[in-house]
Structures are given as C-alpha cells and as structure tokens.
Design a protein around this motif. Sequence first.
Motif, PDB file in Angstrom:
ATOM      1  N   LEU A   1      44.813   5.748   1.290  1.00  0.00           N
ATOM      2  CA  LEU A   1      44.035   6.511   2.414  1.00  0.00           C
ATOM      3  C   LEU A   1      45.369   8.043   2.458  1.00  0.00           C
ATOM      4  O   LEU A   1      46.066   8.217   1.703  1.00  0.00           O
ATOM      5  N   THR A   2      44.264   8.312   2.789  1.00  0.00           N
ATOM      6  CA  THR A   2      44.761   9.907   2.663  1.00  0.00           C
ATOM      7  C   THR A   2      45.276  10.056   4.048  1.00  0.00           C
ATOM      8  O   THR A   2      45.710   9.201   5.541  1.00  0.00           O
ATOM      9  N   ALA A   3      46.444  11.687   4.964  1.00  0.00           N
ATOM     10  CA  ALA A   3      47.185  11.298   5.753  1.00  0.00           C
ATOM     11  C   ALA A   3      45.387  11.260   7.041  1.00  0.00           C
ATOM     12  O   ALA A   3      45.678  11.057   8.086  1.00  0.00           O
ATOM     13  N   THR A   4      44.866  12.169   6.797  1.00  0.00           N
ATOM     14  CA  THR A   4      43.474  12.280   7.943  1.00  0.00           C
ATOM     15  C   THR A   4      43.331  11.100   7.750  1.00  0.00           C
ATOM     16  O   THR A   4      42.256  10.917   9.239  1.00  0.00           O
TER      17      THR A   4
ATOM     18  N   ARG B   1      45.194   8.581  10.363  1.00  0.00           N
ATOM     19  CA  ARG B   1      44.748   8.948  11.523  1.00  0.00           C
ATOM     20  C   ARG B   1      43.449   8.778  12.181  1.00  0.00           C
ATOM     21  O   ARG B   1      43.843   8.428  13.331  1.00  0.00           O
ATOM     22  N   GLU B   2      42.828   8.809  11.736  1.00  0.00           N
ATOM     23  CA  GLU B   2      41.036   8.794  12.026  1.00  0.00           C
ATOM     24  C   GLU B   2      40.794   7.460  12.390  1.00  0.00           C
ATOM     25  O   GLU B   2      40.948   6.844  13.498  1.00  0.00           O
ATOM     26  N   ILE B   3      41.922   6.196  11.203  1.00  0.00           N
ATOM     27  CA  ILE B   3      41.736   5.389  11.207  1.00  0.00           C
ATOM     28  C   ILE B   3      43.113   4.369  12.740  1.00  0.00           C
ATOM     29  O   ILE B   3      41.975   3.509  14.005  1.00  0.00           O
TER      30      ILE B   3
ATOM     31  N   ALA C   1      36.691  -1.511   8.550  1.00  0.00           N
ATOM     32  CA  ALA C   1      36.662  -1.199   7.350  1.00  0.00           C
ATOM     33  C   ALA C   1      35.078  -0.899   6.737  1.00  0.00           C
ATOM     34  O   ALA C   1      34.993  -0.490   5.121  1.00  0.00           O
ATOM     35  N   LYS C   2      34.385  -1.498   7.168  1.00  0.00           N
ATOM     36  CA  LYS C   2      33.428  -1.139   6.489  1.00  0.00           C
ATOM     37  C   LYS C   2      33.101   0.570   5.910  1.00  0.00           C
ATOM     38  O   LYS C   2      32.622   0.301   5.299  1.00  0.00           O
ATOM     39  N   ALA C   3      33.379   1.059   6.669  1.00  0.00           N
ATOM     40  CA  ALA C   3      33.020   2.995   7.983  1.00  0.00           C
ATOM     41  C   ALA C   3      34.494   3.464   6.650  1.00  0.00           C
ATOM     42  O   ALA C   3      34.020   4.616   5.437  1.00  0.00           O
ATOM     43  N   TYR C   4      35.165   2.872   5.814  1.00  0.00           N
ATOM     44  CA  TYR C   4      36.450   3.192   5.399  1.00  0.00           C
ATOM     45  C   TYR C   4      36.808   2.818   3.649  1.00  0.00           C
ATOM     46  O   TYR C   4      37.657   2.955   3.326  1.00  0.00           O
ATOM     47  N   LYS C   5      35.343   2.156   3.215  1.00  0.00           N
ATOM     48  CA  LYS C   5      35.583   1.045   2.374  1.00  0.00           C
ATOM     49  C   LYS C   5      37.321   0.642   1.978  1.00  0.00           C
ATOM     50  O   LYS C   5      37.441  -0.080   1.453  1.00  0.00           O
ATOM     51  N   LEU C   6      37.526  -0.863   3.210  1.00  0.00           N
ATOM     52  CA  LEU C   6      38.692  -0.823   3.302  1.00  0.00           C
ATOM     53  C   LEU C   6      38.591  -3.041   3.156  1.00  0.00           C
ATOM     54  O   LEU C   6      37.737  -3.430   3.176  1.00  0.00           O
ATOM     55  N   HIS C   7      39.540  -3.394   3.271  1.00  0.00           N
ATOM     56  CA  HIS C   7      39.078  -5.137   2.955  1.00  0.00           C
ATOM     57  C   HIS C   7      39.288  -5.741   4.448  1.00  0.00           C
ATOM     58  O   HIS C   7      39.990  -5.574   5.124  1.00  0.00           O
TER      59      HIS C   7
END
Length: 204
Positions: free
Chosen positions: A108-111, A114-116, A130-136
Amino acid sequence: MPLDELQRIEIAIELDKGVSHQELARKFSISESELKNIAKLILEKDVSSRQKAHRKRKSESDRGLIIQKLLKGELPEKISEDFDVSLKVLKRWAQEEEVPWHKCWSELTATEKREIQSLREEGETWEEIAKAYKLHIDGEERIPPLPYQTLSPAEVGLLMEIFTTKPSISISGACQLALQAGMELQPKPVASYKRRWIRFHHQS
C-alpha cells in the motif's frame, strides 16, 4: 598498495586452482594474513551464492503447493514466511497462474495506510476496509496497531476518567493530568484514544 578489484578476481581464480597462500602473497606483494582475509570473504560470498541458489530451487519446487494455498485463501504474508519466498515472487506466481491476489500492507502507499488507520480508528469494520482496498480478510493482524492500542489497561482507564470528567480538555492538558497521576503519556496515543472516546460517547 591496496588491491584493486581485478587483482582480487585474479587471487580468487588462483585460490580456486589450489595455489598456496605463500606463493600468492609473494606474487601480489601482500601479507599472508591479508590474503587469508580475502580468501575468507570469497568463501563467504560463495556460500551465500550457493544458499541463494538452493532457496531458489526449493521455492520453485514448492510452487505448486504455494499456489494451492493461495487458491484456498491463505494469507500471503504467512505463506511467504513459511516457505521463505518473497511476496514479490508470490505475487508474480499468482499472476502467472491467474490466482486472485489480495494486497498486503507493504504494497500500500503511505496515503492508503493513513486512510486505513483513520478508518479503523473511526470504527469502520475490517470487512469493509478489506473490501474497499482489496486486502486479505485475515490481514488485519499484520497491520500496525493504532496509537491508542499501545496504551496499557491502566492508562486507558485513567484517560477514560479524564475525558469523562473533563470532555473539553486539550491533549496536552490530558497528558499533564496523567503525569500528575504518575503516568507519562505521549500525545499521539492520547489524541488517538480521545478520538475513539468521542466517537463512542456520541453514539451512546
């Protein structure tokens, strides 16, 4: 005079041929102790190269099993640790085998990070994040704790008391009261806890 890189290569070749240290020391006008140090460095480098080659062969042989684990939805970071294969390689294999890939925290980017963390602090569910950022879905345990989560139960209890009795107190003021009570707290976790306290206070 210090040996240049070409001379070091020549020494490595001669050592590989079995030429004695004494003969090489005379030929290159260096002490035997210096020559031994060079031989040691060459040996360490050779061992390192062999280890890397072994890991590469082993990871390739484990590829099928790793792909199966990815297909079953296992956490990439855990697979990476268990099989000593980098996430970069795992991602490449997943793409080659057309296996769905969930992003890891390190990708992930630094931005985005921070958002997460901000969303987590505000109480957003991990499932939605997880759904919004395509994370596990199992990746939350690999994410750094929020600042307030580094506080001890006693520190949380004290801050709860402070903000309950003085809701409008500043962060520095809360830190000062905590210090008077014998607890030296840093502003960042205190501010993090206050944001969380305010959110729950408004919901109640």
